[in-house]
Structures are given as structure tokens and as C-alpha cells.
Scaffold this motif. Structure first.
Motif, PDB file in Angstrom:
ATOM      1  N   VAL A   1       0.860  -1.186   0.000  1.00 21.01           N
ATOM      2  CA  VAL A   1       0.000   0.000   0.000  1.00 21.01           C
ATOM      3  C   VAL A   1       0.894   1.232   0.000  1.00 21.01           C
ATOM      4  O   VAL A   1       1.831   1.332   0.800  1.00 21.01           O
ATOM      5  CB  VAL A   1      -0.931   0.028   1.230  1.00 21.01           C
ATOM      6  N   THR A   2       0.594   2.161  -0.887  1.00 22.56           N
ATOM      7  CA  THR A   2       1.329   3.425  -0.954  1.00 22.56           C
ATOM      8  C   THR A   2       0.586   4.478  -0.143  1.00 22.56           C
ATOM      9  O   THR A   2      -0.611   4.701  -0.334  1.00 22.56           O
ATOM     10  CB  THR A   2       1.474   3.894  -2.414  1.00 22.56           C
ATOM     11  N   ILE A   3       1.295   5.129   0.765  1.00 18.07           N
ATOM     12  CA  ILE A   3       0.696   6.120   1.659  1.00 18.07           C
ATOM     13  C   ILE A   3       0.511   7.437   0.902  1.00 18.07           C
ATOM     14  O   ILE A   3       1.462   7.979   0.329  1.00 18.07           O
ATOM     15  CB  ILE A   3       1.566   6.353   2.904  1.00 18.07           C
ATOM     16  N   THR A   4      -0.714   7.938   0.897  1.00 17.62           N
ATOM     17  CA  THR A   4      -1.025   9.154   0.137  1.00 17.62           C
ATOM     18  C   THR A   4      -1.422  10.327   1.019  1.00 17.62           C
ATOM     19  O   THR A   4      -1.328  11.483   0.590  1.00 17.62           O
ATOM     20  CB  THR A   4      -2.176   8.875  -0.846  1.00 17.62           C
ATOM     21  N   GLU A   5      -1.871  10.064   2.238  1.00 13.78           N
ATOM     22  CA  GLU A   5      -2.381  11.150   3.084  1.00 13.78           C
ATOM     23  C   GLU A   5      -2.219  10.788   4.562  1.00 13.78           C
ATOM     24  O   GLU A   5      -2.431   9.646   4.960  1.00 13.78           O
ATOM     25  CB  GLU A   5      -3.859  11.388   2.772  1.00 13.78           C
ATOM     26  N   SER A   6      -1.848  11.792   5.335  1.00 16.04           N
ATOM     27  CA  SER A   6      -1.683  11.611   6.776  1.00 16.04           C
ATOM     28  C   SER A   6      -2.790  12.348   7.513  1.00 16.04           C
ATOM     29  O   SER A   6      -3.063  13.518   7.237  1.00 16.04           O
ATOM     30  CB  SER A   6      -0.317  12.147   7.229  1.00 16.04           C
ATOM     31  N   ARG A   7      -3.414  11.657   8.470  1.00 16.13           N
ATOM     32  CA  ARG A   7      -4.478  12.262   9.269  1.00 16.13           C
ATOM     33  C   ARG A   7      -4.230  11.935  10.745  1.00 16.13           C
ATOM     34  O   ARG A   7      -4.486  10.819  11.180  1.00 16.13           O
ATOM     35  CB  ARG A   7      -5.839  11.700   8.874  1.00 16.13           C
ATOM     36  N   ASP A   8      -3.736  12.871  11.491  1.00 13.21           N
ATOM     37  CA  ASP A   8      -3.491  12.647  12.914  1.00 13.21           C
ATOM     38  C   ASP A   8      -2.654  11.380  13.108  1.00 13.21           C
ATOM     39  O   ASP A   8      -1.498  11.346  12.733  1.00 13.21           O
ATOM     40  CB  ASP A   8      -4.804  12.575  13.693  1.00 13.21           C
ATOM     41  N   PHE A   9      -3.272  10.314  13.676  1.00 12.74           N
ATOM     42  CA  PHE A   9      -2.517   9.099  13.979  1.00 12.74           C
ATOM     43  C   PHE A   9      -2.860   7.945  13.042  1.00 12.74           C
ATOM     44  O   PHE A   9      -2.662   6.790  13.386  1.00 12.74           O
ATOM     45  CB  PHE A   9      -2.760   8.685  15.439  1.00 12.74           C
ATOM     46  N   TYR A  10      -3.370   8.249  11.854  1.00 12.23           N
ATOM     47  CA  TYR A  10      -3.641   7.202  10.874  1.00 12.23           C
ATOM     48  C   TYR A  10      -3.423   7.767   9.480  1.00 12.23           C
ATOM     49  O   TYR A  10      -3.189   8.964   9.291  1.00 12.23           O
ATOM     50  CB  TYR A  10      -5.052   6.629  11.034  1.00 12.23           C
ATOM     51  N   PHE A  11      -3.489   6.875   8.467  1.00 12.46           N
ATOM     52  CA  PHE A  11      -3.171   7.270   7.103  1.00 12.46           C
ATOM     53  C   PHE A  11      -4.240   6.783   6.129  1.00 12.46           C
ATOM     54  O   PHE A  11      -5.025   5.886   6.432  1.00 12.46           O
ATOM     55  CB  PHE A  11      -1.819   6.663   6.679  1.00 12.46           C
ATOM     56  N   PHE A  12      -4.217   7.381   4.940  1.00 13.13           N
ATOM     57  CA  PHE A  12      -4.931   6.860   3.794  1.00 13.13           C
ATOM     58  C   PHE A  12      -3.901   6.436   2.759  1.00 13.13           C
ATOM     59  O   PHE A  12      -2.801   7.001   2.674  1.00 13.13           O
ATOM     60  CB  PHE A  12      -5.875   7.910   3.197  1.00 13.13           C
ATOM     61  N   GLY A  13      -4.248   5.417   1.976  1.00 14.01           N
ATOM     62  CA  GLY A  13      -3.299   4.933   0.986  1.00 14.01           C
ATOM     63  C   GLY A  13      -3.991   4.336  -0.216  1.00 14.01           C
ATOM     64  O   GLY A  13      -5.229   4.307  -0.322  1.00 14.01           O
ATOM     65  N   GLU A  14      -3.193   3.843  -1.144  1.00 15.23           N
ATOM     66  CA  GLU A  14      -3.680   3.197  -2.355  1.00 15.23           C
ATOM     67  C   GLU A  14      -2.968   1.856  -2.522  1.00 15.23           C
ATOM     68  O   GLU A  14      -1.748   1.782  -2.390  1.00 15.23           O
ATOM     69  CB  GLU A  14      -3.423   4.064  -3.591  1.00 15.23           C
ATOM     70  N   SER A  15      -3.752   0.826  -2.787  1.00 16.43           N
ATOM     71  CA  SER A  15      -3.154  -0.491  -3.040  1.00 16.43           C
ATOM     72  C   SER A  15      -3.212  -0.786  -4.533  1.00 16.43           C
ATOM     73  O   SER A  15      -3.950  -0.153  -5.278  1.00 16.43           O
ATOM     74  CB  SER A  15      -3.928  -1.579  -2.276  1.00 16.43           C
ATOM     75  N   ALA A  16      -2.419  -1.759  -4.957  1.00 15.74           N
ATOM     76  CA  ALA A  16      -2.407  -2.127  -6.382  1.00 15.74           C
ATOM     77  C   ALA A  16      -3.746  -2.661  -6.839  1.00 15.74           C
ATOM     78  O   ALA A  16      -4.083  -2.600  -8.019  1.00 15.74           O
ATOM     79  CB  ALA A  16      -1.307  -3.176  -6.615  1.00 15.74           C
ATOM     80  N   SER A  17      -4.550  -3.167  -5.879  1.00 16.35           N
ATOM     81  CA  SER A  17      -5.853  -3.719  -6.231  1.00 16.35           C
ATOM     82  C   SER A  17      -6.946  -2.674  -6.268  1.00 16.35           C
ATOM     83  O   SER A  17      -8.094  -2.994  -6.578  1.00 16.35           O
ATOM     84  CB  SER A  17      -6.235  -4.815  -5.214  1.00 16.35           C
ATOM     85  N   SER A  18      -6.616  -1.407  -5.911  1.00 16.00           N
ATOM     86  CA  SER A  18      -7.641  -0.358  -5.860  1.00 16.00           C
ATOM     87  C   SER A  18      -8.174  -0.033  -7.253  1.00 16.00           C
ATOM     88  O   SER A  18      -7.419  -0.078  -8.226  1.00 16.00           O
ATOM     89  CB  SER A  18      -7.047   0.917  -5.246  1.00 16.00           C
TER      90      SER A  18
END
Length: 473
Positions: free
Chosen positions: A456-473
Motif C-alpha cells: 500500500v502506498t501512503i497518500t495522506e496523513s491524518r493525525d494518527f492514521y493514514f490513507f493509501g492506495e493499493s495495487a488492487s484499488s
């Protein structure tokens, strides 16, 4: 002991069937308060109840309610009593209903007596060392209709008791929250006696499990589909095999790494005074040990640390952080910090803030000092007033939020192997997983990914967690 526990479970199942309770018709609810070790105990309680034919309920409107308690802080006790008070009415509506209280809180004699005197509708009480006795206690309550109390008194001078506690607990049925990950206890109890902490009094003396028993349990879990193991103890760093002093925690980790099927290894919790250079080296060279260390600070003031009986200084803690980061640059460090220890001055508090500034924690669990009867700190006359504690607490939270936000930026644009744990509770189009650094990440996906490790590639940081994109997205 294992055969006896299963014998009691079989008798419970037969008894319930004889009274017309078909499998799944009776329901249970286990509420866990406290640490990962309590959570592991609760998995065994769930497993035993399902073994005899109960099904799980999301709330206390059911036939057996178990509160697995914590007593590290006063508010943990109050949460239990608050919820316990609501059960009296539920039990009147359901004559079969059983109420069970177990865990650390029951190791405090005053709390056990309070349950007996003020909450007579509680059917079963047992302590941290009596988990395997639960089938016997439940069977006796079901057959004799009598209340059951089983709390082993902790006597650190009783060598026979300590020796018996070092023996392996019987293997009990277990229902894990995640089928692909599991905690494994490697030590029980604590010998550190931090001056604010009640754990050594309620969890008993520190004792390590035999490494062969630990490795056999992990092999069994691996065959059952577990790919991530978390080694658990009040202080995993002080692990020593009871029969082999040369089998230390770093050596145990190396043995676990060799077990086929296990892809990730975590551990919780580390005491700074016992985290060795050997352990740092083992983590650095490992392909399975996750890049995360939880390293409780408690205070940044050397004076306060001494009064806490923590056995390290501000300088030695920061030196340890530097050694870890130099050897393992991609490590994630998290911590515990206490605010308001008796006698803490403004200068002491600012020393703590200085460590937060310099250590670069990914996150921190912050909490107010809680006065626990029976601990040395509870008897001190220089208790900090509530207003001062809360004011400092808010300042510390603000600083941690700022610094963790800066630290989290290093993840952006990077791709990490993520263990997919579950569907996102707020958005079913998202999956939730965990980085090796223990951070949570949400990303587009479906339930077929659960239990797998995917990039999973990390795309966004939010406080103590992240959003990301996986190859299956």
C-alpha cells in the motif's frame, strides 16, 4: 490441568443440553478493560463459552456477562462499577443470567469485598491466576446455584507458588478477534515496582514461560492460519527461559522467526532499562520483526523518574532512542507519558516536553496520574491538584499532536507491506490495515483482502492514521 478443564467444559455442555438449551440459543458478552494481556485472556473466555454452546452477543442483553477488569487507574474501576450497576435490572428480567467479574481488579482485596457486599447479584469472581478454573467455577454455579469466588492470594515469598505459576497454563479453547493474528504470553507478572503502579501487586511476581512451550504454541497457531504473532508481557525485555538463563528475549525472537508460516512478529511492552543493544541488533537484521517499539517514557525528568523507581534517566532514555534510530532508521517509536506524578514541578513537566520534542514519537498514550492505594506514591503528601494536572495534560497533548504530525510525513509517498485486518467501520468501500510500524492505514479494497499482506502506498496523513492506495484499488 488441561484435561480437567476440558472435562468441566464437557459437563457444562451436557448439562445445558439436558435442560433444553440447544447450541447457540444461549448468548454471552465479554467486555475487556485494560491491556493486551487482558485481551488475550478474554479470547480464551470467549473460546470456552463457545465450546459449551454459547453464541456471542454485542451487548449485555444476554445470558452470561463477563467483565475482565483492569485496575491500573481508578477510572478503570469506575467504568466497571458503572456498567455493573446496570446489570441488576437485566438479571431480574432473565433469571438464568450469570454475571462474572474477573481480572486485575479482583486481585485487590477491597474491590473483591465491595463486589461481595454491594453487588450480591454477581455469580462468579476469579483473579488473574485463575483463568483455567473458570470451567469448574461455572459448572459448580450451574449445578449448586451457589456463588463462586476464586482469587489466588499473591505471596512473593512462597517459592512453591511462584514455581507453580511458572508452569505452562493448560491449552484452552480460544476465539480470536482476527483469525490471522494472535497474542502469545511469554511472561506474567512484574518485579519492577514502579512507585505509582499496582500491577506487581495484582499480577504477581514476574515469571517466564518455557521457550519450548512458547514455540510449540506459535507453531500450533501457524498451522491454524495465524501469520502475525505479538509476544506479550509486562516487560518482555526481561524474559529468561526458566531452565536456561542464556535464552534471553532477543534469542527467543530469533527462534520465533524460524517458524514457518509466521510472517510478522510484534512485542509489547518494553521497559527502557532492559532494552539491550542485542535486541536492537536482532530487530535490525530480522525480516519478520515489525519496525515498531513501544517504549514507555512516563516522565522526562530524571528526578521524577528516580522517584517513580524507573531505573533510567532522561539522558539514558534519549541515548537509547538515538541507538535505536541509528541502527533501525525506519523504526516507529511510541510511548506512554504520565502527567501529574506527586511532586512534579513545572520544570519537571517541561523536561518531559523536551523529550517529546527530541525523541520524535509517532504517537503517545498520555494519561493523568491515578492514585492507587497500596503504592508508595499514593502516600505522598505532595499530590498535584486536578487543575494543574489537566492544564499540563492539554499542553502535552497539543505538543504530541504537533510533533507526531511532523513525524508522520516521512511515510508519504512510501509503499509498505500492510496486513489487511477488516472493513472500515465507517466506510465499507475502504479496508483497514496495519503497517509494520503499527500505524493504521485505510484504502480502497474489498473483503477478499482480509488476512493478506499487500503493498500500500501512503497518500495522506491524518493525525494518527493514514490513507493509501493499493495495487488492487
Amino acid at each position: 490441568m488441561q484435561d480437567i478443564a476440558y472435562d468441566h467444559l464437557e459437563k457444562i455442555r451436557d448439562l445445558l443440553l439436558s435442560k433444553g438449551h440447544t447450541p447457540g440459543s444461549l448468548r454471552y458478552h465479554v467486555a475487556t478493560f485494560g491491556c493486551q494481556m487482558n485481551a488475550r485472556d478474554s479470547e480464551k473466555l470467549r473460546g470456552m463459552l463457545e465450546y459449551v454452546g454459547f453464541s456471542e452477543s454485542p451487548d449485555e442483553d444476554c445470558d452470561i456477562v463477563i467483565y475482565n477488569t483492569c485496575t491500573v487507574r481508578e477510572n478503570a474501576n469506575q467504568k466497571v462499577y458503572g456498567r455493573l450497576g446496570e446489570l441488576k435490572g437485566k438479571k431480574k428480567k432473565n433469571p438464568f443470567m450469570k454475571v462474572v467479574i474477573c481480572g486485575c481488579m479482583m486481585e485487590e482485596k477491597a474491590e473483591e469485598e465491595r463486589i461481595k457486599s454491594s453487588y450480591p447479584f454477581v455469580d462468579i469472581v476469579f483473579g488473574t491466576m485463575n483463568l483455567s478454573e473458570f470451567p469448574r467455577l461455572l459448572l459448580k454455579n450451574l449445578t449448586d446455584k451457589e456463588k463462586q469466588y476464586e482469587v489466588t492470594e499473591i505471596d512473593r515469598k512462597n517459592d512453591d507458588l511462584i514455581l507453580s505459576l511458572c508452569k505452562e497454563d493448560p491449552i484452552l479453547p480460544t476465539k480470536r478477534k482476527y483469525p490471522f493474528k494472535s497474542g502469545v504470553n511469554i511472561t506474567y507478572g512484574c518485579n519492577n515496582f514502579c512507585s505509582y503502579c499496582i500491577v506487581p501487586f495484582v499480577r504477581g511476581p514476574e515469571r517466564s514461560r518455557r521457550k519450548d512451550d512458547i514455540l510449540d504454541e506459535i507453531r500450533t497457531l501457524s498451522k491454524d492460519g495465524v501469520i502475525e504473532i505479538m509476544l506479550l508481557g509486562q516487560n518482555v525485555n526481561s524474559y529468561r527461559d526458566p531452565g536456561r538463563d542464556d535464552i534471553t528475549f532477543p534469542r527467543l525472537l530469533q527462534m520465533v522467526e524460524k517458524i514457518d508460516g509466521i510472517e510478522r512478529i510484534r512485542f509489547m511492552t518494553s521497559h527502557p532499562k532492559d532494552l539491550s543493544d542485542e535486541l536492537i541488533s536482532v530487530i535490525k537484521s530480522s525480516k519478520k520483526i515489525c519496525r515498531h517499539i513501544h517504549l514507555p517514557l512516563q516522565s522526562g525528568s530524571t528526578k521524577v523518574l528516580s522517584q517513580m523507581n524507573r531505573h533510567y534517566t532522561k539522558e539514558s532514555y534519549l541515548s537509547l532512542v538515538d541507538r535505536i534510530r541509528n541502527q533501525i532508521p525506519d523504526i516507529s517509536l511510541t510511548t506512554d507519558i504520565m502527567v501529574g506524578f506527586p511532586g512534579e514541578s513545572e520544570e519537571d513537566f517541561l523536561e518531559t516536553c523536551d523529550v517529546v520534542e527530541r525523541a520524535g514519537f509517532d504517537s503517545a498514550f498520555t494519561f493523568l496520574y491515578s492514585r492507587r492505594d497500596g503504592t508508595p506514591a499514593a502516600g505522598r503528601a505532595d499530590q498535584i491538584d486536578e487543575e494543574t494536572m489537566h492544564e499540563r495534560f492539554e499542553r502535552l497533548l497539543s505538543l504530541i499532536h504537533e510533533k507526531s504530525g511532523e513525524v508522520s510525513k516521512r511515510f508519504l509517498g512510501q509503499t509498505y507491506p500492510v496486513l489487511v485486518e477488516e472493513e472500515n467501520t465507517h466506510d465499507p468501500s475502504l479496508m483497514t490495515g496495519r503497517l509494520p510500524q503499527n500505524a493504521i492505514v485505510h484504502f480502497k479494497g474489498d473483503a477478499s483482502l482480509i488476512g493478506r499482506i499487500i503493498p500500500v502506498t501512503i497518500t495522506e496523513s491524518r493525525d494518527f492514521y493514514f490513507f493509501g492506495e493499493s495495487a488492487s484499488s
